[in-house]
Design a protein around this motif. Sequence first.
Motif, mmCIF file in Angstrom:
data_model
loop_
_atom_site.group_PDB
_atom_site.id
_atom_site.type_symbol
_atom_site.label_atom_id
_atom_site.label_comp_id
_atom_site.label_asym_id
_atom_site.label_seq_id
_atom_site.Cartn_x
_atom_site.Cartn_y
_atom_site.Cartn_z
ATOM 1 N N GLY A 24 -11.591 -7.686 -8.151
ATOM 2 C CA GLY A 24 -10.407 -8.041 -8.957
ATOM 3 C C GLY A 24 -11.164 -8.202 -10.766
ATOM 4 N N GLN A 25 -12.166 -8.816 -10.388
ATOM 5 C CA GLN A 25 -12.265 -9.671 -11.452
ATOM 6 C C GLN A 25 -13.145 -8.509 -12.700
ATOM 7 N N LEU A 26 -13.998 -8.060 -12.215
ATOM 8 C CA LEU A 26 -14.660 -7.000 -12.513
ATOM 9 C C LEU A 26 -13.056 -5.935 -13.217
ATOM 10 N N TYR A 47 8.329 -2.303 -2.981
ATOM 11 C CA TYR A 47 5.922 -2.501 -2.810
ATOM 12 C C TYR A 47 6.180 -3.278 -1.854
ATOM 13 N N LEU A 48 4.666 -2.827 -2.086
ATOM 14 C CA LEU A 48 3.276 -3.892 -0.930
ATOM 15 C C LEU A 48 2.781 -3.963 -1.238
ATOM 16 N N VAL A 49 2.254 -5.790 -1.839
ATOM 17 C CA VAL A 49 1.093 -5.146 -2.420
ATOM 18 C C VAL A 49 -0.388 -5.487 -1.169
ATOM 19 N N LYS A 50 -1.534 -4.088 -1.691
ATOM 20 C CA LYS A 50 -2.119 -4.369 -0.615
ATOM 21 C C LYS A 50 -2.391 -5.732 -1.147
ATOM 22 N N PRO A 51 -3.952 -6.235 0.257
ATOM 23 C CA PRO A 51 -3.665 -5.285 1.565
ATOM 24 C C PRO A 51 -2.245 -6.591 1.997
ATOM 25 N N VAL A 79 5.846 1.728 -2.320
ATOM 26 C CA VAL A 79 4.960 2.059 -3.238
ATOM 27 C C VAL A 79 3.883 0.798 -2.310
ATOM 28 N N MET A 80 2.498 1.307 -2.534
ATOM 29 C CA MET A 80 1.605 0.084 -1.541
ATOM 30 C C MET A 80 0.400 0.678 -2.817
ATOM 31 N N SER A 81 0.323 -1.046 -3.461
ATOM 32 C CA SER A 81 -0.880 -1.272 -4.014
ATOM 33 C C SER A 81 -1.309 -2.273 -4.344
ATOM 34 N N ALA A 82 -2.632 -2.773 -4.998
ATOM 35 C CA ALA A 82 -3.872 -3.831 -5.078
ATOM 36 C C ALA A 82 -3.162 -3.778 -6.599
ATOM 37 N N ASN A 83 -2.819 -3.002 -7.054
ATOM 38 C CA ASN A 83 -2.638 -4.058 -8.700
ATOM 39 C C ASN A 83 -1.176 -3.888 -8.828
ATOM 40 N N ALA A 84 -0.274 -5.273 -8.753
ATOM 41 C CA ALA A 84 1.069 -5.521 -8.741
ATOM 42 C C ALA A 84 1.467 -5.369 -10.321
ATOM 43 N N GLU A 85 0.608 -6.010 -10.446
ATOM 44 C CA GLU A 85 0.537 -6.718 -12.145
ATOM 45 C C GLU A 85 0.702 -5.772 -13.523
ATOM 46 N N LEU A 101 -11.955 -0.561 -4.234
ATOM 47 C CA LEU A 101 -12.877 -1.494 -4.243
ATOM 48 C C LEU A 101 -12.023 -2.887 -3.351
ATOM 49 N N ARG A 102 -11.611 -3.316 -4.772
ATOM 50 C CA ARG A 102 -11.092 -4.374 -3.984
ATOM 51 C C ARG A 102 -9.940 -4.267 -3.018
#
Length: 485
Positions: free
Chosen positions: A365-367, A248-252, A228-234, A348-349
């Motif tokens: 990410g903050q948004l 698991y791969l954290v984007k980017p 899986v690849m995602s920017a939302n690992a948390e 977008l993040r």
Amino acid sequence: MPNPHDQNKTILLVYDNPEHCELLEHQFRKMSFDVHTCRSLQTALMMIDACRKLGTSYQWLIVNHSLKDISGHEFIELQDRQRRDQFDIIYFHRSIHHDNLARLSGVGSHIIPLSDRISFSAFTEAIGKIIKRRQQLEELAREPAAFHRQPKILLVEDNDIGRLMARTLLENIGLEVTEVVNGKDALDQISQADYDLVLTDILMPVMNGLDMIRSVRSSGHYDLPIIVMSANAETSWAESFSAGANGYLVKPFDSTKLHQELQKWIVLPRQNDMNVDIPGTGTSLFDLTALQEFVDIQTGISMAGGKRDNYRNMLQQYVASFSGIIDELQRFIATGDLSQAVHAAHTLRGVAGGLGACRIQDLAGQLERELATSGTASYLADLGQEHQKLVRAIRSLPDPELRARESGPAGQLPDLVALLVNLREQVEEHRAKAVTAAADRLKSRRWPESVSSQVDRLLKELEVFQYDTASRLIAEILERHSHES
């Protein structure tokens, strides 16, 4: 010293919970491992050194990342022992922050989340899959032909920029890539062809990545590695493993991180042309200096597999696909559709991170977090300003492809027809690498005015992987101009 993987199978379990430790020990013995246990990393280091003095070594360490001494100098010493003795480590955890993924998930190391979402049986099953796959890879590695075979990868990603980045990195490693844009299309591909590994995003239309993974596993494909690849690992890391993912791969992510994860599950080609641009060739860095205020250019090029032309395509696709993202966010927020707003900010993040646009990545990410937790959007204004600045800067870049076509050799209609006949077959079979090479040949010629606008439209569709539309355009061009050739 003998290779530890040729020794008797021995696991060192480092866990400070006696009850769970006993249960795990029982499971590993059922897998035909000898098991030693201890409750601290300091003791584990002593046991590793003792084994070395006896001329043996552990094959696997299973380490609880919640140990009190995991963050001190003992951890550095453990990594030194791992490099020296070549054992593998599986870390497991309940509260590890996703920022530690890169620190822990290097060569020979795996990480498994252990949370309320994951049952104990699923946890032990995940460990069993890792160990089984390592044993299979060791057997394959004894066959010389394995290193010259081109593994087949199914890439599942709906975002054009993310797909371009991932495909470039995969092809640089020497892998054959098939692309689809949602989980349903992925299931269709898996039912029709054999793949060595699936690399998938999570948030996609029609069918998301997690539902796709569950369907793959329930259909009997238990041994097909899925990363899986995602920017939302948390929020999605543990859920991905629960669904049946292997990694698991954290984007980017860049080529190094991708390579490290892939080699845990497939035999990578030993000899491959990394196809990285040499400084001074391709699109010059001078052409991109207008962006240096908004992006880390070297990071972005690295994310594009070292290919400056691909990075430029990613930038142009950002403008094409995301120029209206702020308006979309405002509309979602105004109508109270916060789930769509969170999704848009999340996308977008990840894209911004892949471009090296760190400021936009951070604000998005903050948004995203703000929308998800409180429903407010105080970061939207700053995000909008940064986004518009980047879009304007990208639009101001000179067009090297236009210059190349203007100075390139003239192409005649018979040449075009021959190119398109081959290209249509490659497009219909989604042979991305061959399509890219054919598109480059199209770009290099000055085609007659009667067909140049259609060729430009075709090239734009190919750049964003709209293969169905591209196939229709090819058919139109061939129908209109074949008789002229």
